[in-house]
Write a protein that holds these residues in place. Structure first.
Motif, PDB file in Angstrom:
ATOM      1  N   GLY A  83      26.674  44.820  52.718  1.00 47.53           N
ATOM      2  CA  GLY A  83      27.798  44.677  51.803  1.00 47.53           C
ATOM      3  C   GLY A  83      28.818  43.673  52.285  1.00 47.53           C
ATOM      4  O   GLY A  83      29.235  42.764  51.548  1.00 47.53           O
ATOM      5  N   LEU A  84      29.237  43.822  53.544  1.00 45.17           N
ATOM      6  CA  LEU A  84      30.227  42.892  54.089  1.00 45.17           C
ATOM      7  C   LEU A  84      29.674  41.475  54.166  1.00 45.17           C
ATOM      8  O   LEU A  84      30.384  40.497  53.869  1.00 45.17           O
ATOM      9  N   GLY A  85      28.403  41.342  54.553  1.00 51.36           N
ATOM     10  CA  GLY A  85      27.806  40.014  54.674  1.00 51.36           C
ATOM     11  C   GLY A  85      27.705  39.294  53.346  1.00 51.36           C
ATOM     12  O   GLY A  85      27.975  38.086  53.260  1.00 51.36           O
ATOM     13  N   LEU A  86      27.323  40.002  52.296  1.00 49.79           N
ATOM     14  CA  LEU A  86      27.221  39.374  50.974  1.00 49.79           C
ATOM     15  C   LEU A  86      28.587  38.925  50.467  1.00 49.79           C
ATOM     16  O   LEU A  86      28.726  37.837  49.892  1.00 49.79           O
ATOM     17  N   ALA A 132      26.736  48.370  47.418  1.00 53.30           N
ATOM     18  CA  ALA A 132      26.808  48.175  45.962  1.00 53.30           C
ATOM     19  C   ALA A 132      27.831  47.103  45.615  1.00 53.30           C
ATOM     20  O   ALA A 132      27.588  46.241  44.756  1.00 53.30           O
ATOM     21  N   THR A 133      28.987  47.145  46.292  1.00 51.69           N
ATOM     22  CA  THR A 133      30.023  46.138  46.057  1.00 51.69           C
ATOM     23  C   THR A 133      29.534  44.749  46.445  1.00 51.69           C
ATOM     24  O   THR A 133      29.782  43.762  45.732  1.00 51.69           O
ATOM     25  N   GLY A 134      28.822  44.655  47.561  1.00 46.29           N
ATOM     26  CA  GLY A 134      28.325  43.362  48.007  1.00 46.29           C
ATOM     27  C   GLY A 134      27.285  42.773  47.072  1.00 46.29           C
ATOM     28  O   GLY A 134      27.306  41.570  46.775  1.00 46.29           O
ATOM     29  N   ILE A 135      26.385  43.614  46.575  1.00 49.24           N
ATOM     30  CA  ILE A 135      25.315  43.120  45.691  1.00 49.24           C
ATOM     31  C   ILE A 135      25.897  42.560  44.398  1.00 49.24           C
ATOM     32  O   ILE A 135      25.522  41.461  43.954  1.00 49.24           O
ATOM     33  N   ILE A 136      26.801  43.307  43.787  1.00 47.22           N
ATOM     34  CA  ILE A 136      27.416  42.823  42.545  1.00 47.22           C
ATOM     35  C   ILE A 136      28.448  41.743  42.853  1.00 47.22           C
ATOM     36  O   ILE A 136      28.571  40.746  42.126  1.00 47.22           O
ATOM     37  N   PRO A 146      25.096  39.306  37.236  1.00 48.00           N
ATOM     38  CA  PRO A 146      24.156  40.159  37.977  1.00 48.00           C
ATOM     39  C   PRO A 146      22.825  40.289  37.256  1.00 48.00           C
ATOM     40  O   PRO A 146      22.771  40.453  36.036  1.00 48.00           O
ATOM     41  N   ARG A 147      21.736  40.220  37.995  1.00 46.43           N
ATOM     42  CA  ARG A 147      20.402  40.374  37.434  1.00 46.43           C
ATOM     43  C   ARG A 147      20.087  41.856  37.271  1.00 46.43           C
ATOM     44  O   ARG A 147      20.739  42.715  37.879  1.00 46.43           O
ATOM     45  N   PRO A 148      19.084  42.189  36.457  1.00 45.62           N
ATOM     46  CA  PRO A 148      18.731  43.608  36.292  1.00 45.62           C
ATOM     47  C   PRO A 148      18.450  44.317  37.612  1.00 45.62           C
ATOM     48  O   PRO A 148      18.860  45.457  37.806  1.00 45.62           O
ATOM     49  N   ILE A 149      17.770  43.616  38.550  1.00 41.30           N
ATOM     50  CA  ILE A 149      17.470  44.260  39.829  1.00 41.30           C
ATOM     51  C   ILE A 149      18.750  44.540  40.620  1.00 41.30           C
ATOM     52  O   ILE A 149      18.847  45.541  41.351  1.00 41.30           O
ATOM     53  N   ASP A 150      19.753  43.663  40.482  1.00 43.68           N
ATOM     54  CA  ASP A 150      21.045  43.903  41.139  1.00 43.68           C
ATOM     55  C   ASP A 150      21.699  45.151  40.568  1.00 43.68           C
ATOM     56  O   ASP A 150      22.239  45.981  41.317  1.00 43.68           O
ATOM     57  N   LEU A 151      21.656  45.281  39.254  1.00 48.13           N
ATOM     58  CA  LEU A 151      22.291  46.420  38.599  1.00 48.13           C
ATOM     59  C   LEU A 151      21.597  47.726  38.978  1.00 48.13           C
ATOM     60  O   LEU A 151      22.256  48.741  39.238  1.00 48.13           O
ATOM     61  N   VAL A 152      20.264  47.692  39.013  1.00 53.71           N
ATOM     62  CA  VAL A 152      19.516  48.901  39.388  1.00 53.71           C
ATOM     63  C   VAL A 152      19.846  49.313  40.817  1.00 53.71           C
ATOM     64  O   VAL A 152      20.104  50.502  41.109  1.00 53.71           O
ATOM     65  N   ALA A 153      19.856  48.340  41.740  1.00 53.03           N
ATOM     66  CA  ALA A 153      20.173  48.643  43.139  1.00 53.03           C
ATOM     67  C   ALA A 153      21.583  49.209  43.268  1.00 53.03           C
ATOM     68  O   ALA A 153      21.811  50.194  43.999  1.00 53.03           O
ATOM     69  N   ALA A 154      22.537  48.600  42.566  1.00 53.49           N
ATOM     70  CA  ALA A 154      23.918  49.072  42.644  1.00 53.49           C
ATOM     71  C   ALA A 154      24.055  50.477  42.075  1.00 53.49           C
ATOM     72  O   ALA A 154      24.776  51.314  42.636  1.00 53.49           O
ATOM     73  N   PHE A 180      30.506  46.928  37.105  1.00 55.94           N
ATOM     74  CA  PHE A 180      29.554  46.652  36.028  1.00 55.94           C
ATOM     75  C   PHE A 180      30.192  45.932  34.841  1.00 55.94           C
ATOM     76  O   PHE A 180      29.520  45.213  34.114  1.00 55.94           O
ATOM     77  N   VAL A 181      31.472  46.139  34.634  1.00 56.69           N
ATOM     78  CA  VAL A 181      32.221  45.405  33.606  1.00 56.69           C
ATOM     79  C   VAL A 181      33.427  44.807  34.298  1.00 56.69           C
ATOM     80  O   VAL A 181      34.328  45.543  34.701  1.00 56.69           O
ATOM     81  N   PRO A 182      33.462  43.488  34.493  1.00 57.39           N
ATOM     82  CA  PRO A 182      34.562  42.873  35.246  1.00 57.39           C
ATOM     83  C   PRO A 182      35.924  43.366  34.768  1.00 57.39           C
ATOM     84  O   PRO A 182      36.179  43.478  33.567  1.00 57.39           O
ATOM     85  N   TRP A 183      36.779  43.683  35.724  1.00 52.67           N
ATOM     86  CA  TRP A 183      38.044  44.327  35.402  1.00 52.67           C
ATOM     87  C   TRP A 183      39.006  43.369  34.716  1.00 52.67           C
ATOM     88  O   TRP A 183      39.162  42.222  35.113  1.00 52.67           O
TER      89      TRP A 183
END
Length: 477
Positions: A83-86, A132-136, A146-154, A180-183
């Motif tokens: 997460g931190l690295g991403l 989850a925060t890092g992936i998205i 975000p791609r579908p795989i990103d959303l599933v992982a998150a 999932f929905v930008p604030w």
């Protein structure tokens, strides 16, 4: 020779830091709670005193022959640095070199590392939410969808984080709403209403998930919050204030100085004041709930004083420098299950980490002040970094505020995620210029909170760091 990009170097640095942390703390620290959960894994008998999602996941590793705490240690450290690295790599890719370095430095702060090395549900929750925060965040910060795989992982990570701690939903729901929905601040009351509704729904279905889906037996853990609150009310309003138990029980508890704003543990069966919990044996959950809420309605002032005193303790605001349950353990709880301990080099590190955690910079109240400052200053419509900072700050603030009502102990580790999220949000906030006047006001308020807790640490007498002194000897011993 091809020049390696800055964001690739930052990602490599995160991977190296992950490897170094794994080596330094190997095979992770198994505390009392860890040993209890691993006993469930080994025996195949699960109960809900600790959320069973972690024990069930642990059993999958155990089932393939990877025994001990190492697999869960690798999981939580790996997710933590993922997460931190991403996030750091994304900031570096967008030219925010200082912010990227600050994110990696945040991950190295000794109190965070010391507690993250303990194989506990708190570290699992923080790691899953960070990943989850890092992936998205990688996608959002670099201007991608975000791609579908990103959303599933998150989603999977958020679900696990929500199940792995009983109060995690207070942090996970606001975070999910902004990932999932930008604030944006448009129609924010609707969004906050949906977050509240989702939080209540998760709280309602969690017992069924634990008992039916994860097949964990009931342990009576739901009685701990009522006992803690009724004891606090009886201490302040008299032994007749919580009539679910006889007057003599509360009078005896008062005579033995059982009441504590710091933690519930003295009331645990077998401890000094365990007779209070024992007196509830056979009482239905419905009756306990009715007695608890009835005492609150009858004595709201005593209840409020009890909860505020506990919130002050768990937020470590007006407390002395040496305060219990802050120092991460360097060695595992003695056990006959083969759960080992890190090398001796971890001991001085964790002592230093505890010193920092006890100090004003390690106070959750300061992180809450920073999170509120982020919420006041962020302009998510103008910056992807600000759009990510808001749900992080909201997650931190919601979790810390929830301790006003739902909390029975003041362990520093309970704030691991909220402190990480708050300071990560602050780093993201500072990636673009802020309105000077508003920023000065916010900074002044944060500094005032810091100054007040620093003064308290200098002036108040030490309580001590020893858990056994807090719980005391078993009743009758």
């Amino acid at each position: 020779m091809t020049r390696v990009s800055l964001h690739a170097r930052v990602a490599l640095a995160a991977a190296l830091l992950c490897a170094l942390v794994l080596l330094f703390f190997w095979p992770g620290v198994a505390m009392y709670d860890s040993v209890a959960q691993y006993q469930q894994v080994v025996s195949g008998s699960y109960y809900d005193w600790h959320p069973p999602a972690m024990a069930r996941l642990w059993s999958l590793f155990h089932g393939i022959g990877w025994t001990g705490q190492a697999p869960m240690f690798v999981l939580q450290i790996g997710l933590y640095w993922l997460g931190l690295g991403l996030i750091a790599a994304a900031l570096a890719r967008e030219g925010k070199r200082i912010a990227a370095i600050a994110v990696l430095a945040l991950g190295l702060w000794p109190p965070f590392l010391g507690w993250q090395a303990a194989v506990l549900k708190d570290a699992q929750m923080a790691a899953a939410l960070l990943a989850a925060t890092g992936i998205i965040g990688w996608r959002r910060l670099t201007g991608q969808k975000p791609r579908p795989i990103d959303l599933v992982a998150a989603v999977l990570l958020l679900v696990y984080a929500t199940l792995v701690r009983a109060n995690a939903v207070f942090a996970a729901a606001p975070l999910a709403a902004g990932l999932f929905v930008p604030w944006t601040w448009r129609r924010w009351p609707v969004r906050l209403g949906l977050i509240a509704a989702g939080t209540l729904a998760v709280l309602a279905v969690s017992p069924s998930i634990n008992h039916h889906l994860l097949r964990a037996d009931a342990s009576g853990v739901e009685a701990t919050q009522p006992i803690f609150d009724m004891a606090g009310i009886a201490h302040r309003a008299g032994p007749d204030a919580a009539p679910l138990l006889p007057r003599a029980v509360w009078a005896q508890a008062e005579a033995l100085h059982c009441s504590s704003s710091v933690l519930w543990d003295p009331y645990s069966s077998g401890e000094r004041c365990g007779f209070v919990q024992d007196a509830l044996d056979g009482t239905s959950p419905h009756a306990i709930f009715a007695g608890w809420t009835g005492a609150i309605r009858a004595h709201p002032g005593a209840y409020a004083a009890h909860r505020i005193a506990h919130w002050n303790a768990t937020m470590r605001w007006f407390v002395p420098w040496h305060f219990p349950l802050s120092i991460p353990e360097a060695g595992s709880e003695p056990n006959d299950l083969g759960l080992g301990s890190p090398a001796k080099a971890a001991e001085p590190f964790d002592k230093f980490a505890g010193w920092l955690a006890n100090g004003p910079l390690g106070a959750p109240i300061l992180a809450l002040a920073a999170a509120l400052a982020v919420l006041a200053l962020a302009r998510p419509a103008s910056s992807a970094a600000h759009a990510l900072a808001v749900p992080l700050a909201l997650s931190a603030a919601a979790l810390e505020t929830s301790f006003l009502l739902v909390s029975i102990s003041s362990d520093w580790r309970y704030h691991l995620w909220s402190m990480l999220a708050a300071w990560l949000a602050a780093i993201l906030l500072l990636t673009r210029p802020l309105p000077r006047r508003a920023a000065r006001i916010a900074l002044t308020l944060v500094l005032l909170v810091g100054a007040s807790e620093f003064a308290a640490r200098l002036l108040l007498p030490a309580v001590g760091d020893n858990y056994e002194d807090l719980v005391g000897a078993p009743h009758g011993a």
